[in-house]
Design a protein around this motif. Structure first.
Motif, mmCIF file in Angstrom:
data_model
loop_
_atom_site.group_PDB
_atom_site.id
_atom_site.type_symbol
_atom_site.label_atom_id
_atom_site.label_comp_id
_atom_site.label_asym_id
_atom_site.label_seq_id
_atom_site.Cartn_x
_atom_site.Cartn_y
_atom_site.Cartn_z
ATOM 1 N N UNK A 138 -45.592 -63.540 56.303
ATOM 2 C CA UNK A 138 -44.717 -63.859 57.437
ATOM 3 C C UNK A 138 -45.429 -63.796 58.779
ATOM 4 N N UNK A 139 -46.637 -63.273 58.781
ATOM 5 C CA UNK A 139 -47.383 -63.175 60.028
ATOM 6 C C UNK A 139 -46.964 -62.010 60.894
ATOM 7 N N UNK A 140 -47.461 -62.024 62.113
ATOM 8 C CA UNK A 140 -47.192 -60.939 63.057
ATOM 9 C C UNK A 140 -45.818 -61.114 63.682
ATOM 10 N N UNK A 141 -45.093 -60.017 63.753
ATOM 11 C CA UNK A 141 -43.746 -60.014 64.322
ATOM 12 C C UNK A 141 -43.562 -58.763 65.174
ATOM 13 N N UNK A 142 -42.822 -58.925 66.254
ATOM 14 C CA UNK A 142 -42.347 -57.772 67.009
ATOM 15 C C UNK A 142 -40.844 -57.691 66.770
ATOM 16 N N UNK A 143 -40.415 -56.573 66.231
ATOM 17 C CA UNK A 143 -38.998 -56.367 65.916
ATOM 18 C C UNK A 143 -38.454 -55.268 66.816
ATOM 19 N N UNK A 144 -37.259 -55.493 67.324
ATOM 20 C CA UNK A 144 -36.579 -54.455 68.091
ATOM 21 C C UNK A 144 -35.216 -54.251 67.456
ATOM 22 N N UNK A 145 -34.903 -53.004 67.144
ATOM 23 C CA UNK A 145 -33.629 -52.726 66.485
ATOM 24 C C UNK A 145 -32.973 -51.487 67.067
ATOM 25 N N UNK A 146 -31.664 -51.489 66.960
ATOM 26 C CA UNK A 146 -30.887 -50.295 67.259
ATOM 27 C C UNK A 146 -30.620 -49.620 65.923
ATOM 28 N N UNK A 166 -27.563 -44.450 57.555
ATOM 29 C CA UNK A 166 -28.398 -45.102 58.548
ATOM 30 C C UNK A 166 -27.988 -46.566 58.558
ATOM 31 N N UNK A 167 -27.911 -47.138 59.748
ATOM 32 C CA UNK A 167 -27.538 -48.537 59.871
ATOM 33 C C UNK A 167 -28.382 -49.168 60.968
ATOM 34 N N UNK A 168 -28.912 -50.353 60.668
ATOM 35 C CA UNK A 168 -29.851 -51.011 61.576
ATOM 36 C C UNK A 168 -29.279 -52.329 62.083
ATOM 37 N N UNK A 169 -29.442 -52.556 63.372
ATOM 38 C CA UNK A 169 -28.981 -53.778 64.031
ATOM 39 C C UNK A 169 -30.190 -54.422 64.713
ATOM 40 N N UNK A 170 -30.513 -55.652 64.308
ATOM 41 C CA UNK A 170 -31.640 -56.369 64.913
ATOM 42 C C UNK A 170 -31.374 -57.839 64.963
#
Length: 118
Positions: free
Chosen positions: A93-101, A114-118
């Protein structure tokens, strides 16, 4: 442990990249994990062993780790939230920047959800 103590310890260990220790020491055996999508593995798993397997699968999918930032937690009663930003290269998938709550619920001194929102 109080919710604040769990939150502070989770952030401390995650900042040290000690994810296995987080799961082993801070999670209840019957904890549940909910992802925002199936992009990072199964959307929902239940039980500590299933969460550990999901985490191991995610870590194995990281080809190269470039960095991460984890905010201080925001705490309310038996829940806390934080923002986690990850910069990594993923296999295929290559390089990614992910930001999640990331939102966590605590009961009896252990993370039960635990619950993730992105």
């Amino acid at each position: 442990m109080t919710t604040k103590e769990v939150a502070d310890k989770l952030v401390e260990l995650c900042r040290q990249n000690k994810i296995d220790e987080v799961l082993e020491t801070l999670y209840a055996d019957n904890a549940k994990s909910i992802e925002a999508s199936d992009m990072m593995g199964p959307r929902e798993v239940e039980g500590l062993q299933a969460i550990k397997a999901k985490s191991a699968e995610f870590q194995a999918d990281v080809e190269e780790f470039h960095g991460a930032t984890i905010s201080d937690p925001i705490i309310a009663a038996n829940s806390f939230a934080l923002i986690w930003t990850l910069d990594a290269t993923f296999k295929g998938r290559g390089r990614m920047t992910m930001e999640e709550v990331c939102v966590y619920q605590v009961k009896d001194g252990k993370v039960i959800l635990e619950q993730f929102f992105y």
